[in-house]
Enzyme design. Structure first.
Site, PDB file in Angstrom:
ATOM      1  N   LYS A   1      49.942   9.254  61.111  1.00 36.35           N
ATOM      2  CA  LYS A   1      50.282  10.611  61.583  1.00 36.35           C
ATOM      3  C   LYS A   1      49.419  11.034  62.761  1.00 36.35           C
ATOM      4  O   LYS A   1      49.891  11.716  63.670  1.00 36.35           O
ATOM      5  CB  LYS A   1      50.174  11.621  60.446  1.00 36.35           C
TER       6      LYS A   1
ATOM      7  N   ARG B   1      45.656  20.827  46.341  1.00 38.17           N
ATOM      8  CA  ARG B   1      46.764  20.717  47.274  1.00 38.17           C
ATOM      9  C   ARG B   1      47.923  20.199  46.431  1.00 38.17           C
ATOM     10  O   ARG B   1      48.274  20.815  45.440  1.00 38.17           O
ATOM     11  CB  ARG B   1      46.426  19.818  48.473  1.00 38.17           C
TER      12      ARG B   1
END
Length: 364
Positions: free
Chosen positions: A36, A131
């Site tokens: 990414k 998360r």
């Protein structure tokens, strides 16, 4: 070459991959390469694959499609848990996805059946960073449901730490994940092939652990591309930390007051800044700003100080160097800054040291 630009040392990337594979492989842990930060750059991704990284992970479907279309041969993992709106794309373009929501898994199953695909899933377990992740007390019920879904193959479990909450992946956390894996295999009579303990923040746990338990996978981006761990941002021995160089052009150089004058309101970033009065100052403006880079995440290699920035400009104290219009300034970048730069269409990507890369690849 058009500026601003980012110089990318391919040879040093190949070296870092080689060293990390050797390091983590010594205790049976395989590396998933996180792409990414490089925006799915096919050239860089191909180096990871040539260095025998079997799985490439990205949080954006668009990056995975880009690498696939460029012919990068790898297994692709969707790093961010899928949105309901993208489940069909996930099934078509990725081999594996990280999951935490049963409603999404059911949709993945539906589209996998429709496309006659077996889609592999890894269930994320919440270990305290808060998360993504299934609470440990709920994992049995989730696994029970997933095993009934056609078109899906449950291949592992994983955890994410040191991201949202900054909670470190210590021995206790990794032992918990190993115990959950062993429990699930015994209870449901299954074999989990991936137990993914985390990311570049797992370095200190790894180094201090004689026994890594069932953990056999880490998802690495920062360690590969910046040569450091992600808890304290300390360099990892034998790795390059200067793979990327941001090169920016000076577009104004003038003597001006050190403190703005007039009635003060919010600046372009919505902040009211305070300035010290130092008299006249040699100030320069660089042709880059917050639209392209996290200004707080860059460090100049030359003897200048960053005074601040707006969306398109960075202002520096130019007193010590007396840079002229057309001169360039070089910067090192942290992960946040690198992520924004490499995903900006306004910054030229310049790859260097192909020959050195070839020698590293041949030596492995």
């Amino acid at each position: 070459m058009k500026l601003p630009r980012i110089d990318i040392d391919i040879g040093k990337i190949a070296h870092n991959i080689q060293q990390l594979k050797k390091l983590y492989g010594s205790k049976g842990i395989q590396i998933t390469g996180v792409t990414k930060v490089i925006g799915g750059n096919p050239l860089i991704a191909s180096i990871l694959v040539k260095k025998d990284i079997k799985i490439l992970a990205d949080s954006r479907i668009e990056n995975i499609v880009k690498m696939r279309k460029a012919g990068v041969q790898a297994k692709y993992l969707l790093l961010r848990t899928p949105a309901l709106s993208q489940v069909e794309e996930v099934v078509i373009y990725t081999d594996i996805s990280l999951n935490s929501e049963l409603i999404v898994l059911k949709e993945l199953s539906k589209y996998a059946i429709r496309n006659q695909i077996i889609h592999k899933v890894v269930l994320m377990v919440e270990l305290g960073d808060l998360r993504e992740g299934i609470m440990p007390l709920e994992i049995n019920n989730t696994v029970k449901e997933v095993l009934l879904l056609k078109g899906l193959s449950l291949i592992g479990i994983g955890s994410n730490l040191a991201c949202f909450g900054g909670i470190g992946p210590d021995a206790s956390k990794m032992s918990k994940l190993s115990s959950i894996a062993i429990h699930l295999e015994k209870k449901f009579k299954i074999k989990l092939t991936i137990i993914s303990g985390g990311n570049s923040a797992n370095y200190h746990w790894f180094k201090s652990s004689k026994n890594v338990g069932r953990i056999n996978n880490l998802r690495l981006g920062e360690s590969i591309f910046l040569g450091r761990e992600a808890l304290c941002r300390k360099p990892i021995p034998k790795l390059f930390t200067d793979i990327f160089t941001l090169v920016v052009e000076v577009i104004e150089s003038k003597i001006k007051p050190s403190k703005p004058y007039g009635k003060v309101f919010q600046n372009a970033n919505g902040k009211i800044k305070k300035f010290k009065k130092k008299g006249l100052m040699n100030r320069a403006i660089l042709a880059i700003g917050g639209q392209d880079v996290d200004v707080s995440g860059i460090t100049p290699r030359q003897n200048i100080d960053i005074l601040g920035g707006s969306s398109d400009h960075i202002v520096i104290d130019n007193t010590k160097l007396n840079l002229k219009v057309g001169d360039t300034v070089e910067f090192d970048l942290n992960y946040s800054a690198l992520l924004r730069v490499l995903n900006s269409s306004y910054i030229t990507k310049n790859t260097i040291n192909f020959n050195e890369c070839k020698s590293v690849l041949q030596s492995s």
